[in-house]
Design an enzyme around this catalytic site. Structure first.
Site, PDB file in Angstrom:
ATOM      1  N   GLN A   1     -56.580 -12.814  56.065  1.00 18.65           N
ATOM      2  CA  GLN A   1     -57.061 -11.639  56.804  1.00 18.65           C
ATOM      3  C   GLN A   1     -56.564 -10.327  56.226  1.00 18.65           C
ATOM      4  OE1 GLN A   1     -55.991 -13.369  60.893  1.00 18.65           O
ATOM      5  NE2 GLN A   1     -57.813 -12.140  61.285  1.00 18.65           N
TER       6      GLN A   1
ATOM      7  N   GLY B   1     -51.914 -13.390  66.541  1.00 15.73           N
ATOM      8  CA  GLY B   1     -51.539 -14.056  65.312  1.00 15.73           C
ATOM      9  C   GLY B   1     -52.331 -13.457  64.180  1.00 15.73           C
TER      10      GLY B   1
ATOM     11  N   HIS C   1     -56.648 -21.535  65.611  1.00 23.33           N
ATOM     12  CA  HIS C   1     -57.443 -20.390  65.150  1.00 23.33           C
ATOM     13  C   HIS C   1     -56.926 -19.888  63.804  1.00 23.33           C
ATOM     14  CE1 HIS C   1     -59.564 -16.391  65.991  1.00 23.33           C
ATOM     15  NE2 HIS C   1     -58.774 -16.106  64.984  1.00 23.33           N
ATOM     16  N   GLU C   2     -55.596 -19.746  63.698  1.00 20.29           N
ATOM     17  CA  GLU C   2     -55.025 -19.181  62.466  1.00 20.29           C
ATOM     18  C   GLU C   2     -55.143 -20.168  61.295  1.00 20.29           C
ATOM     19  OE1 GLU C   2     -54.647 -16.162  62.511  1.00 20.29           O
ATOM     20  OE2 GLU C   2     -54.435 -15.786  64.648  1.00 20.29           O
TER      21      GLU C   2
ATOM     22  N   CYS D   1     -60.947 -11.988  67.280  1.00 21.85           N
ATOM     23  CA  CYS D   1     -60.367 -12.051  65.940  1.00 21.85           C
ATOM     24  C   CYS D   1     -60.418 -10.662  65.313  1.00 21.85           C
ATOM     25  CB  CYS D   1     -61.170 -13.044  65.097  1.00 21.85           C
ATOM     26  SG  CYS D   1     -60.524 -13.261  63.437  1.00 21.85           S
ATOM     27  N   LEU D   2     -59.306 -10.268  64.688  1.00 23.95           N
ATOM     28  CA  LEU D   2     -59.257  -8.955  64.040  1.00 23.95           C
ATOM     29  C   LEU D   2     -60.312  -8.852  62.937  1.00 23.95           C
ATOM     30  CD1 LEU D   2     -55.369  -8.661  63.716  1.00 23.95           C
ATOM     31  CD2 LEU D   2     -56.837  -7.621  65.460  1.00 23.95           C
TER      32      LEU D   2
ATOM     33  N   HIS E   1     -58.386 -20.066  59.548  1.00 25.72           N
ATOM     34  CA  HIS E   1     -58.534 -18.992  58.554  1.00 25.72           C
ATOM     35  C   HIS E   1     -58.121 -19.470  57.153  1.00 25.72           C
ATOM     36  CE1 HIS E   1     -59.821 -15.508  60.816  1.00 25.72           C
ATOM     37  NE2 HIS E   1     -58.847 -15.613  61.689  1.00 25.72           N
TER      38      HIS E   1
HETATM   39 ZN    ZN Z   1     -58.770 -14.641  63.486  1.00 24.49          ZN
END
Ligand code: ZN
Length: 189
Positions: free
Chosen positions: A63, A58, A153-154, A111-112, A157
């Site tokens: 991000q 995701g 998680h998303e 996480c990216l 952000h």
């Molecule tokens: Zn993340």
């Protein structure tokens, strides 16, 4: 000032991932009120291309340095998450939790935006969520397990949080290298 401008509005682009330390990662993202704005639709296309290119489960707009309330859920099994379910990549506008179970599960996340680190993160096992589609249709649905985890998680952000903020102890953080050993064991028959 537009929050997002694409120099090539007819072309999708792989966008650069903002990493931990970039101020945008710690900001609360703004609500979307202009779903049909072509620039917003281009951003969604770019996010879909970017999450596929990065093999992410995701991605959230902050991000890619855009502080607006859009997430993409795009789970499918790969080398980083061999046990992931497959879901058609889905853009969610103004996503929110409307209910969450008191039962929590702890499992691994990466996480990216936080490259090279994995953490064992507690999340609500079952959640009900509300969001708008990229066509502007309001939907409510329920997720559990892996999908509930990715959603939480998303959405974090969008509120300036990363998974590091959710671990119970820093001893639940490992490097990607060590985590590969954990996953190799887990996937043995
Ligand atoms: Zn993340």
């Amino acid at each position: 000032m537009p929050l997002y401008t694409s120099p090539h509005s007819s072309m999708t682009r792989i966008l650069e991932i903002a990493q931990l330390g970039a101020p945008v990662i710690r900001e609360r993202a703004a609500e979307i009120t202009d779903i049909h704005d072509p620039q917003l639709q281009t951003l969604i296309d770019d996010l879909l291309v970017t999450v596929a290119d990065e093999h992410g489960m995701g991605i959230a707009a902050p991000q890619v340095s855009v502080s607006r309330r859009i997430i993409i859920l795009a789970p499918k099994p790969n080398a980083r998450y061999p046990y992931a379910p497959t879901m058609e990549p889905t853009a969610m506008i103004n996503p929110e939790l409307t209910w969450s179970s008191s039962e929590m599960d702890k499992d691994w996340e990466g996480c990216l935006t936080v490259p090279g680190i994995r953490g064992l993160v507690p999340r609500h096992r079952t959640i009900r969520v509300r969001y708008q589609t990229r066509e502007g249709v309001g939907l409510e649905t329920e997720y559990d397990g892996f999908l509930a985890r990715v959603f939480q998680h998303e959405v974090d952000h969008l509120d300036g949080l990363v998974f590091l903020d959710r671990v119970e102890t820093t001893h639940d953080l490992v490097t990607e290298h060590e985590w590969q050993k954990v996953i190799a064991q887990r996937c043995q028959p």
